[in-house]
Design an enzyme around this catalytic site. Structure first.
Site, mmCIF file in Angstrom:
data_model
loop_
_atom_site.group_PDB
_atom_site.id
_atom_site.type_symbol
_atom_site.label_atom_id
_atom_site.label_comp_id
_atom_site.label_asym_id
_atom_site.label_seq_id
_atom_site.Cartn_x
_atom_site.Cartn_y
_atom_site.Cartn_z
ATOM 1 N N SER A 159 42.833 47.051 29.614
ATOM 2 C CA SER A 159 42.533 46.221 30.786
ATOM 3 C C SER A 159 43.669 45.232 31.002
ATOM 4 C CB SER A 159 41.236 45.446 30.531
ATOM 5 O OG SER A 159 41.064 44.407 31.469
ATOM 6 N N TYR A 185 37.644 39.169 24.554
ATOM 7 C CA TYR A 185 37.792 40.434 25.269
ATOM 8 C C TYR A 185 39.266 40.815 25.381
ATOM 9 C CZ TYR A 185 37.397 43.925 29.020
ATOM 10 O OH TYR A 185 37.469 45.077 29.771
#
Length: 311
Positions: A159, A185
């Site tokens: 990501s 994350y």
């Protein structure tokens, strides 16, 4: 100096367009998180091109429903469902122990994003445990099946959030520092890229290609821990094309490009976005790849830390 890889596809391309004319008959694929979000469309495109696809899922009922839907839309009856909870190492080991025969494509698609502070029974931070350690055990456990396939590909779905944090080796599991969901994350998504770098170094001789990618911004169940206000704030901060939504079919395009396109034969250890290899991140943007995510020393260190952590 390696040449940056481009393709005829781009931001708006769909997974079906990327695999148009590609025949995957006789090839076998596993898609983790294959019953939600872009995992569904990744699996659908691979099945549509003729591959046998196993949906590796936490919730079998959702997996069975998705498999029926993909079979109905593609006419390919070789869509299977298997139980896999990446946060549970015993579940991952059961999956790898049960796998028989070669594996040509492994798409590490499942993830937890921006979750409240949660720990596994081992005391590991949940996002790192799921997004990195679970997939690490899965891929290393399937190494023999991938090597047996000849020309196998592993896809690490990362990501642009990897730009938020390198792997903080001194405190990966937030035992000393205050927990911050996005940093956790981001760190796990950097780990996804570093895994591709080190697996490439270790497994090149086995004919296994491992690449990472950023799928784009797609509204899916992945954002269940994030409020609509937070999402809009993040999109505004991203600016430009990085703030544009993709459909799930567009979001799956880069995954299937990396998993199955003949355009990427022999390519490994790279990071892709919008169906081409990403350049270096330009400060202040959400595009490109951070230098720390491609750092071979960090990649080797992460591999060793992962082995030590998993015992």
């Amino acid at each position: 100096m390696t040449t940056r890889i481009t393709t005829p596809f781009g931001f708006a391309s769909t997974a079906a367009e990327v695999l148009d004319g590609v025949d995957l008959t006789g090839r076998r694929a596993v898609v983790t998180g294959g019953a939600s979000g872009i995992g569904i469309e990744t699996a659908r495109a691979l099945a549509g091109a003729g591959a046998e696809v196993t949906l590796a899922v936490r919730r079998r009922d959702a997996g069975e429903r998705t498999a029926e839907d993909i079979i109905a839309t593609t006419g390919n009856k070789q869509v299977l469902v298997a139980d896999l909870d990446l946060a549970d190492q015993a579940s991952v080991r059961r999956f790898t122990a049960a796998w028989e025969g070669p594996l040509h494509m492994l798409v590490n698609n499942a993830a937890v994003m921006a979750a409240p502070e949660t720990r596994t029974p081992e005391g590991w931070e949940l996002q790192f445990a799921t997004n990195h350690l679970g997939h690490f055990t899965l891929v290393t456990g399937l190494h023999g099946a991938l090597a047996a396939a000849g020309g196998a590909r592993v896809v690490s779905v990362s990501s642009s959030a990897h730009l938020r944090s390198p792997v903080v080796f001194d405190d990966i599991h937030f035992r000393e520092r205050a927990y911050e969901p996005w940093s956790a994350y981001g760190q796990s998504k950097t780990a996804n890229v570093l895994f591709a770098v080190e697996a490439t170094r270790r497994w090149a001789g086995d004919g296994i290609a491992v690449n990472a990618l950023m799928p784009g911004s797609i509204r899916t169940n992945l954002q269940r821990h994030v409020s609509d206000e937070e999402i809009e704030r993040l999109r505004a901060a991203a600016g430009g094309g990085a703030s544009q939504w993709k459909t799930p079919e567009q979001g799956a395009a880069t995954s299937v490009l990396v998993a199955a396109s003949p355009l990427l034969d022999g390519v490994s250890g790279r990071y892709f976005e919008d169906c081409e290899e990403a350049g270096p991140n330009r400060p202040g943007t959400r595009y490109g790849v951070a230098a720390y995510a491609l750092d071979p020393e960090a990649a080797e260190r992460l591999w060793q830390v992962s082995v030590d952590t998993l015992g």
